[in-house]
Every structure is written in C-alpha cells, then in structure tokens.
Design an enzyme around this catalytic site. Structure first.
Site, PDB file in Angstrom:
ATOM      1  N   PRO A  17      93.339 -28.886 -27.952  1.00 51.74           N
ATOM      2  CA  PRO A  17      94.426 -28.555 -28.876  1.00 51.74           C
ATOM      3  C   PRO A  17      94.678 -27.050 -28.884  1.00 51.74           C
ATOM      4  CG  PRO A  17      92.400 -28.957 -30.079  1.00 51.74           C
ATOM      5  CD  PRO A  17      92.108 -29.279 -28.654  1.00 51.74           C
ATOM      6  N   SER A 265      87.042 -18.921 -33.654  1.00 49.86           N
ATOM      7  CA  SER A 265      86.998 -19.817 -32.502  1.00 49.86           C
ATOM      8  C   SER A 265      87.398 -21.236 -32.897  1.00 49.86           C
ATOM      9  CB  SER A 265      85.599 -19.817 -31.897  1.00 49.86           C
ATOM     10  OG  SER A 265      84.786 -20.715 -32.614  1.00 49.86           O
ATOM     11  N   LYS A 266      87.617 -22.044 -31.885  1.00 46.31           N
ATOM     12  CA  LYS A 266      88.019 -23.430 -32.126  1.00 46.31           C
ATOM     13  C   LYS A 266      86.990 -24.155 -32.975  1.00 46.31           C
ATOM     14  CE  LYS A 266      90.973 -24.174 -28.186  1.00 46.31           C
ATOM     15  NZ  LYS A 266      91.514 -25.073 -27.186  1.00 46.31           N
ATOM     16  N   ARG A 267      85.735 -23.772 -32.806  1.00 41.98           N
ATOM     17  CA  ARG A 267      84.669 -24.468 -33.529  1.00 41.98           C
ATOM     18  C   ARG A 267      84.578 -24.063 -34.999  1.00 41.98           C
ATOM     19  NH1 ARG A 267      83.283 -23.410 -28.692  1.00 41.98           N
ATOM     20  NH2 ARG A 267      82.652 -21.332 -29.301  1.00 41.98           N
ATOM     21  N   ASP A 268      85.130 -22.897 -35.354  1.00 37.83           N
ATOM     22  CA  ASP A 268      84.969 -22.399 -36.728  1.00 37.83           C
ATOM     23  C   ASP A 268      85.676 -23.262 -37.740  1.00 37.83           C
ATOM     24  OD1 ASP A 268      83.453 -20.263 -36.084  1.00 37.83           O
ATOM     25  OD2 ASP A 268      85.177 -18.980 -35.672  1.00 37.83           O
TER      26      ASP A 268
END
Ligand code: GLU
Length: 510
Positions: A17, A265-268
């Site tokens: 995404p 980041s995408k993970r945050d």
C-alpha cells in the site's frame, strides 16, 4: 528554471500500500504541475518482480483519486508517452543497456552470487574501505572487461549475466537540488551498479532514468531516500549524452514519527495509534488489515491539507487551505530541508476544521447513513438540527452518535456517578415544580425555557446548577451533550415532559 513544459511524474513501485509519505510526494508533484500548467504523470515502476504485491497498483490509483489528485497521463488515462507501466516497456530498456555497452559505458558481468560474496569477504578481511564492485575490484571479477571476447560471447549465450554501469574514475558529480542546494560527490565513492538484471528486467536506476528522459520529465520530485541515487542518475544522463535535457531535482524531506525520532515507517502505523495509509489495506498474503485515513473517517480534503503542510507552508499563518489555494501558493523553493514531524492530534484538528465548515445538510446526509444502519428512521430536518448542535464537539462523523444518541432515544438508565453528585434531596421537588412551569410554555424554544428558568429561580435559595444538572440527567441520562435547553427544544415539549416525569419516577439517590 528553464522554459521547458513542466512534466512531473509520481513513480511508485507496487510493492504494497502507498504510505502517507508517498501520497505527500504525489501531492507535491501534483501541486507543482498544476501551478505551472504542467502535466502530472503516474508511472508504475514494477520492474522488481520479486517485490510485486497483488492489488497494490489499484490501491495506488484509488488513493490518488480519493485525495483528488488528478492524473493527466497514466495507465488508465493513456497519453503520448506510454505505456506507463514499466513491465510493459521491458523491450525499451534492453536496447538502452546495450547502447551503453557499445559505447563502453557499461559491461556484462557473469559473477555468481557466491563469487560476489567471496569478493565481499575478501575486502572485509583486507579491511578495505571499498565494499563493492567498482573501478578497483572489477578487474578481479568475471566480466566482459576482464574476459577474452570469445569467452564473453559464449557466456552470454549460456549463463546468466547482468549489465553493470562502468563508473568512471575520479570524476566530480555536481548537481543542484532545488531543496537541498548543491550535491557534490566524487565518482570514486560510487560503485558499478547493476543496470540490467539476469531476469531480463532493468533495475530501478536504468528504467527510471530512461523513462524520465523518454517521457520528457522536467522535474523529478521525490523522497529524500532517493538522494543517494542522484549521483548515479546524473552519471547515467552523462553516459547517454542527455545532460542538456536532464530534469531538475527536488528531494523532499522525510516524514518523521510524532516523537521526531526516526522515519515514519509503514510498520509504525497501527502500533502508534494512527493510520499511515490513505485507505485501509488488507495484506493479500497474511490477511492482516491496516487502518486507512478514509476508513477512519477523515475527509480527503482534510487529509490532503494536513499532508501539504508537512514540510512546506505558504509563508503565512493560514492553515486551512483548499486544494485550489494550495496550487496557487505552492513553491518548491519553500519546501523545508529538515524532516517533518507527523502529529496525529493535528491531523484530527484538520478534520475537525473541515467538519465544522461542512454544511449541516451534508453532514446530516452522512449521519443519516449511520442512523439507518442502527434502524433509526428520522426526518432530515431533525438530523440537520441535531448536527448543528453537536458538530463543534466532534472531529469525525463517526463520533456523532456518542454525542447525540439521546436525541433519538429516551434514557433507559442514568449515569450512577452523575446521579450521586447531582441528584440532591430537594431535586425531586425542584424538578416537579419546573415541570409544571414547562407545561404552560407555549412556544417551546430554548430562549423561552431560559426565561422560565430564570423566573423560576428568582427568590429561591438554590442556583442554576441545581436545576440544569438534574434536568440534563432526565433528558440525556448522563452529564454529556450540548446545551440542555437546546436539547429540550429539539426533542420537543411532549418528549421533554415525558423524560422529566420518567426521571422523577426512576432516579433515586441511594
Ligand atoms: N519507484 C521509486 C519509488 O518507489 C521511484 C523513485 C523516484 O521517484 O525516482 O519510490
């Protein structure tokens, strides 16, 4: 700036995404294009087949649409410089890689992964400052520069190979970045990057530079993470002899975590309690769902406005700026160098501002959907009046219900804490008397009710709070909501009297 027609591109890789930082890159490209009567191009960079993620391309397109970022040339729109998906341009890159080999600016390399590992090990043991394939180490490796021609020719037929850029020795690369100023590197610090892979696909560097050239891109506006690639790209423009039409570059500052420490980041996202994606995303492999701004109830205008001010501002105090005004005031030279800290509270504030500026009619239409889902059927005008009273207290339409459920149903229970605090020994008597006064009010609006209460209080030894708080409790069931007399007006005389009586019958202080 030269007089070229402004043509910019947003060039995401469909590896998942789109992150909100990616949306901001698209937005800045779009604002710059529109400001300069240029074209905004969407190019899908999908040459890394190992990282391809199903659905990501559609997700990117849908995200841009939701944000109101209109594409002038792209996969769906077409255009004179297509195709706009790199996997559909495969054949083009091979020719360009070969042309560099012919002119001696690139070479074939046959080293296996094991041989490359061995080189790295050797360099480590020698404590060499070099860590890669470059002008020094290439002489010890298996490539078309070190092998006899016949061997190269037969290897080309029978074994996998890559094309590497032959990074020249000791040349200065100087390039002016619109945001960062002068970027200066010596080619001795750069390595012989792979341009064309053994799977028949170009790498990002080759495809990106070739396409920017062929698509006549005038300005490359992208994230700071691509700054290290800039010298190589400039060297590629030199190698192809395209310096004269080389685009200008602008590397945007990073988006930082709310703490200011590190890149967002995408993970945050979900971990820090806010979405990092514009739209909700379901991972096609794991089924894991990540939140999206759209599904969280943000208006696209608010999301876009918030993003636009991450790393840029028009130089005024103004914060609520429409897309039209963003376009007219956008200036790449005013983009900051320093990373931009994302602030979730501020994002909500932007949504609040857009929400209260929306017409009550529009908001009521959105709220009607929620109400219908709850099986509640009420007239539009009633919902419009409810919205008018509560919108200031909310950031999202999804918060309407908690702020207004009592307009649609009478309380069936009463907040115990509030009762304990506000329902005094004399409350029943006070409210019974007030009820009698309410019964004779003809035009049941809050102004008249206010007068009734003021008259009622005159000469009494108790104050406003001792009337209003319990009254609220009978109408709402809790200590929340907008002005209690406004609530009474809207639910109407009959319902107010009914709730008052029910309160008198049912609320007992223990
Ligand atoms: N495909 C690269 C990305 O995913 C594009 C970088 C660039 O704009 O040059 O961000």
């Amino acid at each position: 700036m030269n007089n070229r027609k402004v043509r910019v591109r947003f060039a995401p890789s469909p590896t998942g995404p789109l992150h909100m930082g990616g949306v901001r890159t698209a937005l800045f490209n779009y604002l710059f294009a529109k400001k300069n009567n240029g074209h905004f191009i969407l190019r899908i960079e999908d040459t890394d087949q190992t990282r391809y993620v199903q659905g990501a391309e559609d997700y990117i397109i849908e995200s841009l649409k939701w944000c109101g970022i209109e594409i002038d040339e792209g996969i769906e729109e077409g255009g004179a410089y297509g195709p706009y998906r790199q996997s559909d341009r495969k054949e083009i890159y091979k020719e360009f890689a070969e042309s560099l080999i012919e002119s001696g600016k690139a070479y074939y390399a046959f080293d296996t992964p094991e041989e490359l590992d061995a080189m790295r090990e050797r360099l480590k043991e020698e404590k060499s400052s070099i860590q890669q394939y470059n002008a020094v180490t290439r002489t010890d490796m298996r490539n078309s520069l070190t092998l006899p021609e016949e061997e190269t020719n037969s290897l080309l037929k029978e074994s996998p190979y890559v094309v590497r850029f032959k990074m020249p020795d000791n040349e200065e690369v100087i390039v002016e970045d619109i945001i960062r100023g002068k970027v200066k590197v010596n080619t001795n610090q750069l390595d012989d990057k792979v341009l064309f892979k053994s799977d028949g696909m170009p790498t990002y560097h080759l495809a990106n530079v070739v396409d920017d050239h062929l698509m006549k891109i005038s300005h490359v506006i992208r994230g700071e993470e691509w700054l290290p690639s800039l010298p190589l790209h400039v060297m590629l423009y030199r190698a192809f002899g395209w310096e004269a039409s080389q685009p200008e570059f602008a590397h945007l500052p990073l988006l930082l975590k709310p703490s200011g420490k590190g890149k967002l980041s995408k993970r945050d996202g979900d971990a820090l309690g806010f979405p990092v994606f514009p739209l909700e995303w379901t991972d096609p492999k794991t089924g894991e769902v990540s939140r999206g701004y759209r599904e969280d109830g943000y208006f696209p205008e608010a999301f876009v406005n918030m993003l636009a001010l991450l790393g840029w501002n028009p130089g005024t105090e103004e914060e609520i700026i429409s897309m039209r005004d963003l376009i007219s005031s956008f200036d790449l030279h005013k983009v900051h160098k320093a990373g931009a800290k994302f602030d979730h509270e501020k994002a909500k504030w932007f949504n609040h501002k857009y929400l209260v500026n929306r017409s009550d009619e529009k908001l009521a239409r959105l709220y009607q959907k929620v109400l219908r889902e709850k099986g509640i059927s009420v007239e539009d005008i009633y919902v419009i009046n409810v919205v008018k009273l509560i919108k200031e207290r909310t950031n999202f339409v999804s918060e309407f219900w908690d702020q207004s459920y009592f307009f649609f149903k009478a309380p069936t229970e009463y907040d115990a804490k509030f009762v304990k605090k506000r329902w005094k020994d004399n409350t029943n008597k006070i409210l019974s008397e007030l009820k009698m006064q309410f019964e004779i009010v003809e035009t049941f609006n809050h102004e008249n009710l206010e007068k009734v209460i003021q008259d009622f209080l005159e000469g009494k030894e108790f104050g406003m709070g001792q009337v209003m708080n319990p009254l609220r409790l009978t109408l709402v069931g809790a200590g929340i909501g907008p002005g209690v007399l406004e609530i009474a007006e809207l639910i109407g005389k009959e319902e107010t009297l009914r709730r008052l009586q029910a309160g008198l019958d049912n609320i007992k202080k223990e």
